[in-house]
Design an enzyme around this catalytic site. Structure first.
Site, mmCIF file in Angstrom:
data_model
loop_
_atom_site.group_PDB
_atom_site.id
_atom_site.type_symbol
_atom_site.label_atom_id
_atom_site.label_comp_id
_atom_site.label_asym_id
_atom_site.label_seq_id
_atom_site.Cartn_x
_atom_site.Cartn_y
_atom_site.Cartn_z
ATOM 1 N N TYR A 1 0.853 -1.205 0.000
ATOM 2 C CA TYR A 1 0.000 0.000 0.000
ATOM 3 C C TYR A 1 0.878 1.240 0.000
ATOM 4 O O TYR A 1 1.895 1.289 0.706
ATOM 5 C CB TYR A 1 -0.890 0.031 1.246
ATOM 6 N N GLU B 1 -0.649 4.865 -0.576
ATOM 7 C CA GLU B 1 -1.477 6.020 -0.954
ATOM 8 C C GLU B 1 -0.671 7.305 -0.818
ATOM 9 O O GLU B 1 0.066 7.503 0.149
ATOM 10 C CB GLU B 1 -2.726 6.075 -0.064
ATOM 11 N N THR C 1 -3.884 5.050 -22.315
ATOM 12 C CA THR C 1 -3.679 3.755 -21.685
ATOM 13 C C THR C 1 -2.269 3.308 -22.050
ATOM 14 O O THR C 1 -1.642 3.858 -22.963
ATOM 15 C CB THR C 1 -4.690 2.712 -22.188
ATOM 16 N N ARG D 1 -1.778 -3.284 -18.629
ATOM 17 C CA ARG D 1 -2.969 -2.436 -18.518
ATOM 18 C C ARG D 1 -2.643 -1.321 -17.530
ATOM 19 O O ARG D 1 -1.995 -1.536 -16.518
ATOM 20 C CB ARG D 1 -4.161 -3.248 -18.031
ATOM 21 N N LYS E 1 -1.970 -0.528 -25.201
ATOM 22 C CA LYS E 1 -2.349 -0.670 -26.618
ATOM 23 C C LYS E 1 -1.074 -0.579 -27.463
ATOM 24 O O LYS E 1 -0.206 -1.434 -27.311
ATOM 25 C CB LYS E 1 -3.406 0.385 -26.965
ATOM 26 N N ASP F 1 -6.860 12.286 -25.841
ATOM 27 C CA ASP F 1 -6.837 10.902 -25.361
ATOM 28 C C ASP F 1 -6.184 10.077 -26.464
ATOM 29 O O ASP F 1 -6.820 9.709 -27.458
ATOM 30 C CB ASP F 1 -8.267 10.422 -25.080
HETATM 31 N N1 DSN Z 1 -11.836 -0.817 -25.083
HETATM 32 C C1 DSN Z 1 -10.943 0.054 -25.817
HETATM 33 C C2 DSN Z 1 -10.931 -0.264 -27.260
HETATM 34 O O1 DSN Z 1 -11.123 -1.416 -27.580
HETATM 35 O O2 DSN Z 1 -10.718 0.585 -28.088
HETATM 36 C C3 DSN Z 1 -11.218 1.468 -25.573
HETATM 37 O O3 DSN Z 1 -11.244 1.688 -24.205
#
Ligand code: DSN
Length: 419
Positions: free
Chosen positions: A46, A48, A217, A226, A220, A191
């Site tokens: 932890y 925080e 994110t 993640r 990707k 984004d």
């Molecule tokens: N779920 C993602 C996507 O597949 O593009 C977006 O958050």
């Protein structure tokens, strides 16, 4: 005690990934080093707060982990501040709203059914329920309609504009978007979840210098675990003093939105894995990787268009293709199923002005990030395009789809998942 049930399921999923072609554009395969960090003892801790300002003892090592992740993110994207604690993309975007606007304020984003994201103002999402959400969209040609967007901004005067997409195959003109946001002094939020790996590779223009805040994110095209980053410029303030909403105070506003605003303890194993991925993304090979993702997508687009498939916008500039299957007489859900049986994982998707419903829309999204990670190049994209075409023609014919799947399985032996 070994949990043989979960172990078997992990093995089955790993085999599914290894023996298939993952073409969901938001997915990728991380390195073994990233997996090692994710599976570490850091998950037990932890912490925080932020490095040097924690509510728990024993944070001397996780402080260093988080500082490394923050420094690597700042250096890679060229910003002065990085928050690495958001649990994933939706919480990162929620933190931006929390930091910069109040319930009832007008906000704007690209409509989900035109390639946007739920958190960009979809009516059934918090962003559409708690704020006065105005949605912009693409034109009939599938390109973002900047003129219509500018007119909508003039009419509705949003305080915050989200720009980013989950199913948009073209580049964003950040300078133009900045000038549109400036007409009403709105915060511009980029984004870049889908394209952050391309941005680092120089395969897509960077929003740095144009957007006030950038969210992404990390799992990707960035090819990490993640998780998410929130990036901005400005000066962090004394954490104990209150700050006004201003561009100068963005770092403090964002950090406070994450904690105490929205989240509790950071996921330290995830932070470490993000740091590992950021180091991987700083290597020269990653630039080649990002550029190859785009080359592969362009090649696949050519192969499919030569076979008569209609691509939204007539091609791609990035990692994904949005295929409108209407003229082929097959729906998105049927295509997803047929391709799945053939060992090719994709997802159904709406196309701009889709007359069909999201659960069985007119299109599919196809992405090349995961295949490029496994080493596929333009030559192999020709073959992938052939399989996609055969599978769609063989919809509902189990034997033919199984035969394609056998070929796919054999092919994947030469392209293992990362070690
Ligand atoms: N779920 C993602 C996507 O597949 O593009 C977006 O958050």
């Amino acid at each position: 005690m070994i949990d043989d049930e979960i172990e078997a399921l992990i093995a089955a999923e790993t085999t599914r990934q290894a023996e298939g072609l993952e073409m969901i554009p938001s997915e990728n395969h991380t390195s073994g080093e990233v997996l090692k960090a994710l599976g570490s003892r850091l998950t037990d801790k932890y912490s925080e707060g932020y490095p040097g300002m924690r509510y728990y003892g024993g944070c001397e090592f996780v402080d260093k982990v988080e500082n490394l992740a923050r420094d690597r993110a700042k250096s890679l994207f060229g910003v002065s501040h990085a928050n690495v604690q958001a649990y994933s993309g939706s919480p990162a975007n929620m933190a931006v709203y929390y930091a910069l606007v109040d319930p009832g304020d007008t906000v704007m984003g690209l409509a989900l059914y035109f390639g946007g994201h739920m958190t960009h103002g979809l009516k059934v999402n918090f962003s559409g329920k708690w704020f006065n959400s105005v949605q912009y969209q693409t034109g009939r040609d599938g390109y973002l309609d900047y003129d219509a967007m500018a007119a909508l901004v003039q009419e509705t005067k949003p305080k915050l504009i989200f720009v980013g997409a989950t199913a948009y195959p073209r580049i964003f003109d950040w300078a133009k978007l900045r000038s549109i946001a400036d007409t009403c002094d709105a915060y511009l939020i980029a984004d870049i979840s889908h394209i952050s790996g391309l941005v680092i590779a120089g395969a897509h223009p960077s929003p740095v210098g144009f957007a006030d805040v950038i969210t992404t994110t990390t799992h990707k095209t960035l090819r990490g675990p993640r998780g998410a980053l929130i990036l901005c410029n400005g000066n962090p303030s004394n954490p104990l003093k209150s700050v006004e909403r201003s561009r100068e105070n963005l770092p403090t506003l964002i950090d406070r939105a994450i904690i105490p605003g929205l989240q509790g303890g950071p996921h330290n194993h995830q932070t470490a894995a993000i740091a590992v991925a950021l180091r991987e993304a700083s290597q020269p090979a990653f630039k080649e990787y990002g550029k190859q993702i785009v080359k592969n997508a362009k090649k696949l687009a050519d192969v499919l268009m030569n076979k008569g498939y209609q691509l939204v916008t007539g091609g791609t500039d990035n990692h994904l293709l949005l295929v409108d299957l209407t003229s082929k007489g097959i729906t998105g859900a049927e295509a997803e199923k047929a391709l799945g049986e053939a060992g090719i994982t994709v997802n159904k998707n709406t196309v701009p002005f889709d007359p069909r419903k999201p659960f069985d829309p007119s299109g599919i999204r196809l992405g090349t990030p995961a295949l490029t990670t496994r080493g596929l190049k333009e030559t192999e994209m020709q073959q992938v395009g052939e399989w996609i075409d055969y599978a769609l023609q063989a919809k509902g014919q189990s034997a033919k789809l199984a035969a394609i799947r056998d070929e796919v399985v054999a092919f994947t032996k030469d392209y293992p998942l990362p070690a």
